[in-house]
Design a protein around this motif. Structure first.
Motif, mmCIF file in Angstrom:
data_model
loop_
_atom_site.group_PDB
_atom_site.id
_atom_site.type_symbol
_atom_site.label_atom_id
_atom_site.label_comp_id
_atom_site.label_asym_id
_atom_site.label_seq_id
_atom_site.Cartn_x
_atom_site.Cartn_y
_atom_site.Cartn_z
ATOM 1 N N LEU A 139 4.763 -0.227 16.280
ATOM 2 C CA LEU A 139 4.737 -0.895 17.596
ATOM 3 C C LEU A 139 4.600 0.138 18.706
ATOM 4 N N GLU A 140 5.312 1.282 18.536
ATOM 5 C CA GLU A 140 5.213 2.344 19.549
ATOM 6 C C GLU A 140 3.804 2.910 19.641
ATOM 7 N N GLN A 141 3.106 2.932 18.503
ATOM 8 C CA GLN A 141 1.718 3.427 18.539
ATOM 9 C C GLN A 141 0.751 2.403 19.121
ATOM 10 N N GLY A 142 1.228 1.195 19.360
ATOM 11 C CA GLY A 142 0.375 0.183 20.002
ATOM 12 C C GLY A 142 -0.108 -0.922 19.087
ATOM 13 N N TYR A 143 0.217 -0.840 17.788
ATOM 14 C CA TYR A 143 -0.239 -1.902 16.874
ATOM 15 C C TYR A 143 0.320 -3.258 17.323
ATOM 16 N N ARG A 144 -0.525 -4.287 17.231
ATOM 17 C CA ARG A 144 -0.112 -5.635 17.626
ATOM 18 C C ARG A 144 0.015 -6.574 16.436
ATOM 19 N N ALA A 145 -0.266 -6.072 15.245
ATOM 20 C CA ALA A 145 -0.117 -6.868 14.020
ATOM 21 C C ALA A 145 0.242 -5.883 12.911
ATOM 22 N N ILE A 146 1.133 -6.296 12.008
ATOM 23 C CA ILE A 146 1.680 -5.327 11.055
ATOM 24 C C ILE A 146 1.803 -5.906 9.656
ATOM 25 N N ARG A 147 1.324 -5.116 8.687
ATOM 26 C CA ARG A 147 1.486 -5.471 7.275
ATOM 27 C C ARG A 147 2.841 -4.961 6.807
ATOM 28 N N ILE A 148 3.537 -5.802 6.054
ATOM 29 C CA ILE A 148 4.894 -5.490 5.585
ATOM 30 C C ILE A 148 4.871 -5.337 4.061
ATOM 31 N N GLN A 149 5.245 -4.148 3.570
ATOM 32 C CA GLN A 149 5.387 -3.934 2.108
ATOM 33 C C GLN A 149 6.724 -3.236 1.877
ATOM 34 N N THR A 150 7.446 -3.636 0.844
ATOM 35 C CA THR A 150 8.742 -2.997 0.567
ATOM 36 C C THR A 150 8.917 -2.729 -0.927
ATOM 37 N N GLY A 151 9.937 -1.940 -1.213
ATOM 38 C CA GLY A 151 10.345 -1.739 -2.594
ATOM 39 C C GLY A 151 10.929 -3.032 -3.153
ATOM 40 N N VAL A 152 11.068 -3.076 -4.469
ATOM 41 C CA VAL A 152 11.667 -4.230 -5.145
ATOM 42 C C VAL A 152 12.847 -3.707 -5.950
ATOM 43 N N PRO A 153 14.053 -4.299 -5.777
ATOM 44 C CA PRO A 153 15.221 -3.795 -6.504
ATOM 45 C C PRO A 153 14.955 -3.720 -8.015
ATOM 46 N N GLY A 154 15.324 -2.611 -8.605
ATOM 47 C CA GLY A 154 15.151 -2.445 -10.052
ATOM 48 C C GLY A 154 13.831 -1.788 -10.422
ATOM 49 N N LEU A 155 12.882 -1.713 -9.483
ATOM 50 C CA LEU A 155 11.599 -1.069 -9.777
ATOM 51 C C LEU A 155 11.523 0.276 -9.063
ATOM 52 N N GLY A 156 10.764 1.198 -9.621
ATOM 53 C CA GLY A 156 10.573 2.506 -8.988
ATOM 54 C C GLY A 156 9.532 2.392 -7.890
ATOM 55 N N SER A 157 8.498 3.208 -7.999
ATOM 56 C CA SER A 157 7.443 3.207 -7.000
ATOM 57 C C SER A 157 6.671 1.890 -7.065
ATOM 58 N N VAL A 158 6.476 1.266 -5.906
ATOM 59 C CA VAL A 158 5.826 -0.039 -5.852
ATOM 60 C C VAL A 158 4.645 0.052 -4.898
ATOM 61 N N TYR A 159 3.596 -0.721 -5.165
ATOM 62 C CA TYR A 159 2.406 -0.722 -4.315
ATOM 63 C C TYR A 159 2.760 -0.905 -2.832
ATOM 64 N N GLY A 160 2.126 -0.103 -2.002
ATOM 65 C CA GLY A 160 2.181 -0.335 -0.558
ATOM 66 C C GLY A 160 3.303 0.368 0.169
ATOM 67 N N VAL A 161 4.199 1.042 -0.572
ATOM 68 C CA VAL A 161 5.338 1.697 0.076
ATOM 69 C C VAL A 161 5.042 3.190 0.193
ATOM 70 N N ALA A 162 5.029 3.703 1.418
ATOM 71 C CA ALA A 162 4.762 5.121 1.647
ATOM 72 C C ALA A 162 5.850 5.956 0.993
ATOM 73 N N SER A 163 5.601 7.235 0.813
ATOM 74 C CA SER A 163 6.477 8.113 0.039
ATOM 75 C C SER A 163 7.933 7.838 0.381
ATOM 76 N N SER A 164 8.726 7.650 -0.643
ATOM 77 C CA SER A 164 10.086 7.167 -0.447
ATOM 78 C C SER A 164 10.984 7.834 -1.471
ATOM 79 N N PRO A 165 12.305 7.679 -1.311
ATOM 80 C CA PRO A 165 13.215 8.271 -2.298
ATOM 81 C C PRO A 165 12.953 7.755 -3.709
#
Ligand code: D8T
Ligand code: MG
Length: 419
Positions: A139-165
């Motif tokens: 939002l700070e960069q000015g985007y007015r529409a946003i795609r939402i992707q998250t991790g799923v409990p119990g799974l490791g790396s999941v599609y769409g989630v930027a580098s994460s723990p």
């Protein structure tokens, strides 16, 4: 105006790109994007072995005839390698024609219908706090529409989630080594693809709560999108669409692996969540059932994979008959040449919907020097003649190709699943 040379340029400024550069007898140069994520060299070979020799001596102005010559003339029609190759030739010829006319390309496509292309960015986080930070940063960069992707409990790396723990070991540096700053870049520089895990039931349980939390935090107005990335059966897709209805998505993308277009009827019967499909399609034929039965709301094909400006404009005109809009694919594997082409087309067509925009790395932009701008959430084409992209071949040579693959997906029992 004869074509005198055509060069296939493969480079990896942050990630791999295949670019076609066509030069005419009077020295006009046009660029086309032929990047096919994870299968780049197949397109490069198709172009250099089978297409470039046919281009030399042809009239650069005969765009439609060249398109038909390469499509019908190949005999083996359609498919991503063929259509990305045709797209690169077609885009480069439009670039040349616009440069000869002395006009930005959108002027040849009918002129401006709008100021710029509304974009959506990729917010992601393994957990909610990280996801919220990512939404705020967009939002700070000015985007007015946003795609939402998250991790799923119990799974490791999941599609769409930027580098994460939770990222798979060794996979936390993206193809550009800059994943954390530049959103989710799924292609990894490695000799073999990274393997990810998937469990559809865990995903279906988790995702409605994520959208509820995002709506509670950011309010009802912000357009939100989500990519299910081809993983669901028709009935699972219907269930997901229904469960997300209270959160008013702008679209739900790629719910099923849409080779079987008829299964979308089942999804449509059950949900009013808008559907977007088509990033892996390549021709107008791939959309026929989806359009005529009004099974989708947005077309995901990019210029790069759907036969260029000529191929995609025809798809959009066909879509318009059914009030279906554009939603052009724009992750970083579409090069700045492909993105510029999408922006010129997007400001011109009547049925523009939204443009995906995942910023390229600084190395990529240094090589391609795109003239478009990101302003107030819109992508705005430059006013220079043609596409407005200027490829620095000398700099590109300092970024040689490196093998990179998209991940593959396995269910928890080890069987292969759609990624
Ligand atoms: O909607 C998107 O941007 C994604 O589905 C990407 O195209 C895919 O991860 C390949 O890069
Ligand atoms: Mg997608």
């Amino acid at each position: 105006m004869r074509i005198t040379s055509a060069d296939v340029l493969v480079a990896s400024p942050g990630r791999n790109f295949v670019t076609l550069r066509i030069t005419t007898e009077d020295g006009v140069v046009g660029l086309g994007d032929a990047t096919l994520n994870g299968r780049e060299l197949a397109v490069a070979a198709y172009l250099s072995e089978h297409v470039v020799p046919l281009l030399i001596g042809r009239d650069a102005h005969r765009i439609e005839d060249t398109w038909q010559y390469l499509y019908r003339g190949a005999y083996w029609r359609r498919g991503p390698v063929t259509m990305a190759s045709i797209a690169a030739v077609d885009t480069a010829l439009w670039d040349i024609k616009a440069k000869v006319a002395g006009l930005p390309l959108y002027q040849l496509l009918g002129g401006r219908s709008r100021t710029g292309c509304l974009t959506y960015g990729h917010a992601s986080g393994a957990e909610l706090p990280e996801l919220f930070d990512s939404v705020r940063a967009h939002l700070e960069q000015g985007y007015r529409a946003i795609r939402i992707q998250t991790g799923v409990p119990g799974l490791g790396s999941v599609y769409g989630v930027a580098s994460s723990p939770n990222a798979v070991a060794g996979a936390d540096a993206g193809a550009g080594g800059s994943t954390a700053r530049y959103d989710h870049e799924p292609a990894r520089r490695s000799a073999v693809p990274v393997e990810e895990q998937w469990d559809t039931r865990a995903y279906l349980r988790h995702i409605p709560g994520v959208f509820e939390a995002v709506r509670n935090e950011f309010g009802p107005e912000l357009p939100l999108l989500h990519d299910a990335h081809h993983r669901l059966t028709p009935i699972q897709a219907a269930k997901l669409g229904k469960s997300l209805e209270p959160y008013d998505l702008f679209w739900l993308e790629d719910v099923t692996p849409a080779e079987n277009q008829a299964v979308l009827r089942r999804v449509r019967e059950h949900t009013t969540t808008p559907l977007a499909i088509g990033e892996v399609f390549n021709t107008i034929w791939d959309y026929r059932e989806l359009f005529e039965e009004q099974l989708i709301d947005y077309v995901r094909s990019p210029v790069t994979h759907a036969g260029g400006i000529t191929g995609l404009r025809r798809i959009f005109d066909y879509a318009a008959v059914y009030q279906i809009k554009s939603g052009v694919h724009g992750p970083t594997d579409v090069s700045p040449v492909g993105l510029a082409a999408a922006i010129h087309l997007g400001v011109a067509i009547p049925n523009f919907g939204i443009q995906e925009y995942m910023k390229h790395s600084p190395e990529t932009d240094e090589v391609f020097r795109p003239g478009y701008r990101f302003e107030d959430g819109l992508l705005v084409p430059g006013e220079e003649p043609g596409l407005g992209v200027d490829y620095d071949e000398v700099l590109a040579e300092s970024f040689p190709y490196q093998a990179a693959y998209l991940p593959v997906n396995r269910l928890l029992d080890g069987s292969m699943h759609d990624w």
